[in-house]
Design a protein around this motif. Structure first.
Motif, PDB file in Angstrom:
ATOM      1  N   LEU A 101       0.823  -1.204   0.000  1.00 17.42           N
ATOM      2  CA  LEU A 101       0.000   0.000   0.000  1.00 17.42           C
ATOM      3  C   LEU A 101       0.861   1.259   0.000  1.00 17.42           C
ATOM      4  N   THR A 102       1.955   1.240   0.753  1.00 18.93           N
ATOM      5  CA  THR A 102       2.851   2.401   0.757  1.00 18.93           C
ATOM      6  C   THR A 102       3.467   2.626  -0.616  1.00 18.93           C
ATOM      7  N   ALA A 124       0.856   3.952  -3.006  1.00 19.40           N
ATOM      8  CA  ALA A 124       0.577   5.350  -2.675  1.00 19.40           C
ATOM      9  C   ALA A 124       1.693   6.251  -3.187  1.00 19.40           C
ATOM     10  N   LEU A 132      -2.722   5.209  -5.181  1.00 14.82           N
ATOM     11  CA  LEU A 132      -3.589   5.172  -4.012  1.00 14.82           C
ATOM     12  C   LEU A 132      -3.490   6.497  -3.282  1.00 14.82           C
ATOM     13  N   GLU A 133      -4.566   6.891  -2.660  1.00 14.13           N
ATOM     14  CA  GLU A 133      -4.590   8.088  -1.820  1.00 14.13           C
ATOM     15  C   GLU A 133      -4.656   7.654  -0.368  1.00 14.13           C
ATOM     16  N   ARG A 134      -3.746   8.170   0.441  1.00 14.46           N
ATOM     17  CA  ARG A 134      -3.735   7.846   1.863  1.00 14.46           C
ATOM     18  C   ARG A 134      -4.699   8.789   2.580  1.00 14.46           C
ATOM     19  N   VAL A 177      -6.521   3.601   2.657  1.00 13.09           N
ATOM     20  CA  VAL A 177      -6.242   4.089   1.301  1.00 13.09           C
ATOM     21  C   VAL A 177      -7.461   3.873   0.414  1.00 13.09           C
ATOM     22  N   ARG A 178      -7.492   4.595  -0.708  1.00 13.21           N
ATOM     23  CA  ARG A 178      -8.476   4.353  -1.753  1.00 13.21           C
ATOM     24  C   ARG A 178      -7.819   4.644  -3.091  1.00 13.21           C
ATOM     25  N   THR A 230      -6.795   6.108  -6.687  1.00 17.21           N
ATOM     26  CA  THR A 230      -6.860   7.412  -7.321  1.00 17.21           C
ATOM     27  C   THR A 230      -7.427   7.264  -8.734  1.00 17.21           C
ATOM     28  N   SER A 272       3.059   7.511   2.685  1.00 14.45           N
ATOM     29  CA  SER A 272       2.660   7.678   1.288  1.00 14.45           C
ATOM     30  C   SER A 272       3.867   7.761   0.367  1.00 14.45           C
TER      31      SER A 272
END
Length: 406
Positions: A61-62, A65, A70-72, A78-79, A81, A350
């Motif tokens: 995830l990092t 991001a 991904l948006e932190r 996260v979700r 982008t 992120s």
């Protein structure tokens, strides 16, 4: 990226594993299609959803991001982008998952899949045995130490520059009384401002990779609780340095060269120390840098007022780091300093991209990853360390500094 200096070459090498992870999570796990089905996702939720290791999910995830896919969110979830939604999920008008799949059979992708599912490190460079097992072999240990020495030749001077003021005792504080009170001198507008916050300092390196920033943290400066208690019983200056897991000794050598009046010892595995002694002798510093063969997970020797872990903690999980930090806390004198020199993630995890790519490499090859300053503060604070903060060095590297109360 354009190669402008040695830091860029190090970064390029560190990035080689990250693309394989990207390909694997896009093709085998269809991660963006899965994430698009949820409002937000944490590492633990991703681990449960994809049936993968939680540490691997966190690193993934990092990295995504850091790529901007991904948006932190403020709570750490996260979700996806817009680019991820448009090009990397089922139903997209331009579905590039099919193109990504053309390289999904690479050996690196197969290794990434295995680590994601099991959490166990891959064989070191596909050559049989993980990194820790192979470090017991003298030939491998020599080769690995030579590689770390090459990197440290560049990183060591920048590390020493950031820690230079630890070698100086603080100026004595004189409390005026009666008629001796004088007006404080005007502040020099050209003097650097020193900030030593009691909480995490989140600044990250934005300087050119070959120009380390000036020193900003001073032992004994206001707010630091009196600085470091040296081996001479409280001078405030570092005098003896223990470089734990120090490999060739390049960082210990860099520090004693920058800090007059200091000496050091390098603690590392018996399979490493012959190379360490030769390396130190080649630098002409055998009279100031000693070598100790041992296990850093045992009791650490006393008599040192600074413990340095350089490029060590990224090999280990949080529980192992806590054991190392606790051993340092027990061995350090009051006011002693612990320094973690590594690549650190930003506070929101992120990125930055260079650090996130290196974290992928560590996740795949060791039981560790790269950590953020808040993550390390969560480990160090309960042990008793204070003044935990970050100082950038060069090429995306930094130090997290912590102090044992005086």
């Amino acid at each position: 990226m354009t190669i402008l200096g040695p830091g860029d070459i190090v970064g390029l090498v560190n990035s080689t594993y990250a693309a394989d992870l990207f390909v694997t999570v896009v093709t085998e796990f269809d991660i963006f299609t899965r994430l698009a089905q949820r409002e937000a996702t944490t590492a633990r939720q991703l681990s449960e959803s994809l049936e993968i290791d939680e540490r691997a999910a966190d690193v993934t995830l990092t990295y995504l991001a850091a790529l901007g896919l991904l948006e932190r969110l403020p709570d750490g979830a996260v979700r996806p982008t817009e680019p991820a939604e448009q090009y990397l999920k089922a139903g997209s008008s331009i579905d590039l998952r099919h193109y990504v799949r053309t390289v999904s059979t690479r050996q690196g992708c197969r290794q990434a899949s295995q680590v994601l599912r099991t959490g166990r490190p891959a064989s070191w460079e596909g050559d049989g045995g993980d990194w820790l097992d192979r470090m017991s072999e003298n030939d491998f240990a020599d080769s690995f130490s030579a590689a770390m020495n090459a990197r440290g030749t560049y990183l060591g001077p920048a590390l020493a520059e950031v820690l230079r003021d630890l070698g100086r005792p603080p100026a004595p504080e004189i409390q005026p009384t009666g008629d001796d009170r004088q007006e404080a001198p005007a502040e020099d507008p050209h003097s650097p401002v020193v900030h030593t916050p009691p909480v995490v300092h989140s600044a990250h390196d934005t300087t050119p990779v070959d120009h380390p920033p000036s020193v900003g943290w001073q032992a004994g400066s206001p707010g630091s609780g009196g600085g470091c208690c040296g081996g001479d019983g409280g001078s405030g200056a570092v005098r003896k340095i223990l470089d734990i897991g120090g490999s060739s000794g390049i960082y210990a050598c860099s520090l004693v060269q920058a800090l007059p009046g200091t000496s050091a010892a390098v603690l590392d595995l018996p399979s490493v120390v012959d190379f360490t002694r030769e390396s130190i002798a080649a630098r002409g510093l055998a009279d100031r840098v000693d070598v100790i063969a041992g296990d850093m997970f045992g009791d650490l020797p006393h008599g040192f007022d600074l413990h340095l872990y350089s490029n060590v903690w990224h090999d280990w999980d949080a529980g192992s780091i806590s054991k190392l930090a606790a051993a340092s806390f027990a061995a350090l004198p009051p006011g002693g300093v612990l320094v973690d020199h590594d690549m650190h993630l930003d506070d929101t995890k992120s990125g930055p991209l260079r650090q996130a790519e290196f974290s992928v490499r560590m996740m795949l090859m060791t039981t560790g990853k790269c950590y953020s300053t808040p993550e390390l503060a969560e480990i160090l604070g309960p042990i008793g360390f204070e003044d935990i903060h970050l100082r950038p060095t060069t090429a995306g590297y930094s130090v997290v500094v912590a102090r044992k109360p005086a």
